[in-house]
Design a protein around this motif. Sequence first.
Motif, PDB file in Angstrom:
ATOM      1  N   ASP A 100       3.360 -33.043 -11.866  1.00  0.00           N
ATOM      2  CA  ASP A 100       2.040 -33.237 -11.272  1.00  0.00           C
ATOM      3  C   ASP A 100       1.065 -32.135 -11.663  1.00  0.00           C
ATOM      4  N   ALA A 101       1.588 -30.937 -11.933  1.00  0.00           N
ATOM      5  CA  ALA A 101       0.719 -29.831 -12.354  1.00  0.00           C
ATOM      6  C   ALA A 101       0.211 -30.016 -13.775  1.00  0.00           C
ATOM      7  N   GLY A 102       0.884 -30.869 -14.565  1.00  0.00           N
ATOM      8  CA  GLY A 102       0.403 -31.173 -15.908  1.00  0.00           C
ATOM      9  C   GLY A 102       1.224 -30.599 -17.044  1.00  0.00           C
ATOM     10  N   PHE A 103       2.462 -30.187 -16.786  1.00  0.00           N
ATOM     11  CA  PHE A 103       3.279 -29.623 -17.852  1.00  0.00           C
ATOM     12  C   PHE A 103       3.852 -30.722 -18.742  1.00  0.00           C
ATOM     13  N   ASP A 104       3.904 -30.426 -20.042  1.00  0.00           N
ATOM     14  CA  ASP A 104       4.454 -31.369 -21.009  1.00  0.00           C
ATOM     15  C   ASP A 104       5.976 -31.359 -21.002  1.00  0.00           C
ATOM     16  N   THR A 105       6.569 -30.181 -20.805  1.00  0.00           N
ATOM     17  CA  THR A 105       8.020 -30.057 -20.767  1.00  0.00           C
ATOM     18  C   THR A 105       8.410 -29.126 -19.626  1.00  0.00           C
ATOM     19  N   VAL A 106       9.468 -29.491 -18.921  1.00  0.00           N
ATOM     20  CA  VAL A 106      10.005 -28.675 -17.833  1.00  0.00           C
ATOM     21  C   VAL A 106      11.460 -28.368 -18.162  1.00  0.00           C
ATOM     22  N   TYR A 107      11.806 -27.083 -18.135  1.00  0.00           N
ATOM     23  CA  TYR A 107      13.160 -26.640 -18.465  1.00  0.00           C
ATOM     24  C   TYR A 107      13.865 -26.213 -17.186  1.00  0.00           C
ATOM     25  N   VAL A 108      15.054 -26.765 -16.957  1.00  0.00           N
ATOM     26  CA  VAL A 108      15.825 -26.523 -15.742  1.00  0.00           C
ATOM     27  C   VAL A 108      17.017 -25.636 -16.074  1.00  0.00           C
ATOM     28  N   ASN A 109      17.257 -24.634 -15.232  1.00  0.00           N
ATOM     29  CA  ASN A 109      18.442 -23.799 -15.380  1.00  0.00           C
ATOM     30  C   ASN A 109      19.312 -23.889 -14.137  1.00  0.00           C
ATOM     31  N   GLN A 110      20.585 -24.173 -14.329  1.00  0.00           N
ATOM     32  CA  GLN A 110      21.554 -24.183 -13.247  1.00  0.00           C
ATOM     33  C   GLN A 110      22.110 -22.785 -13.049  1.00  0.00           C
ATOM     34  N   ILE A 111      21.972 -22.266 -11.841  1.00  0.00           N
ATOM     35  CA  ILE A 111      22.520 -20.964 -11.487  1.00  0.00           C
ATOM     36  C   ILE A 111      23.999 -21.113 -11.164  1.00  0.00           C
ATOM     37  N   GLY A 112      24.815 -20.227 -11.720  1.00  0.00           N
ATOM     38  CA  GLY A 112      26.215 -20.198 -11.333  1.00  0.00           C
ATOM     39  C   GLY A 112      27.151 -20.862 -12.326  1.00  0.00           C
ATOM     40  N   PRO A 113      28.443 -20.868 -12.016  1.00  0.00           N
ATOM     41  CA  PRO A 113      29.450 -21.304 -12.987  1.00  0.00           C
ATOM     42  C   PRO A 113      29.660 -22.804 -13.085  1.00  0.00           C
ATOM     43  N   ASP A 114      29.230 -23.574 -12.088  1.00  0.00           N
ATOM     44  CA  ASP A 114      29.564 -25.006 -12.097  1.00  0.00           C
ATOM     45  C   ASP A 114      28.553 -25.790 -12.933  1.00  0.00           C
TER      46      ASP A 114
END
Length: 319
Positions: free
Chosen positions: A286-300
């Motif tokens: 909604d803010a207008g970003f073309d790409t969003v990168y997600v990082n999972q915290i932790g070992p799983d």
Amino acid sequence: MTEFGYFLSSEEHGPQALIEQARMAEQAGFTSLWISDHFHPWTAEQGQSPFVWSVIGALSEAVSLPVQTAVTCPTRRIHPVVTAQAAATSSVMLDGRFRLGVGSGEALNESVLGDEWPEAAVRLEMLEEAVQIMRRLFRGEQVSHRGRHFTVQNARLYTLPGEPVPIDVSAFGPQAAEIAGRIGDGFITMAPVPEAIERFRRSGGGTKPVAAGLKVCWALDRDEAVQTAHRLWASEQLPGELSQILPTPRHIEQANELVTPERVAEHITCGSDADAHAAALREYVDAGFDTVYVNQIGPDQQGFFDFYRTKVLPQLNGA
């Protein structure tokens, strides 16, 4: 339409684990990769910090996804001439699927050679000069340069991709966003703030790509996820410039004592509620970003990728 990439954390994981996560990310439906560039982790608990350029070389053989550093500081620890050579070779190995993300850095990584750590305005000035040098090298020029911060003598890159490597600039404050608009091929940030994108575009960014990253902690038990996020990434919630000026992981750990688990839970999506994860990503859409990168915290990591492949990314298709 917004795309979703995966953010590889060099602070938490060794090189082999990062390569395996990249493979899982591609299989789960993520369309690109960010990878952090650090000399130190933020804290000893995170425990890793492989040399990013070696990992990128391995990524070029392991996956078919585009890769970007998020972000490299080309001013203190590694001279812009050497950064340019590393980036150009990475782009060749990735068949042009490489973007160089740059920023003004943190003392945690960039003061390891014993150089003075300048104030923010000077760091931004250094970054702008470094980008100018790298652009000339990416065009195949022989470069001699004597500027305020850098000296280059008879430098030329002979291994170059077909097109100059795009340079995207990271920014968190207004001045940095304006510089990103003026000198960047794209914009990188971490918060879903439309005003930052608007400032970037008004300052010369126009329709260039804008990307952002966020951290989440998937686990079946939300309380467990909050504790994991707090243990590993309390530093994300440090106020002001603390994370930029503290020089060692031990100093960051001392500052982290100010950050409560409640504050982490307020700012990082934790647990296994697919709607909550999707809502966090939609803020960036909604803010207008073309790409969003997600990082999972932790070992799983496997659990996270299964969860996003089946429960979260399908909600966001066409977003």
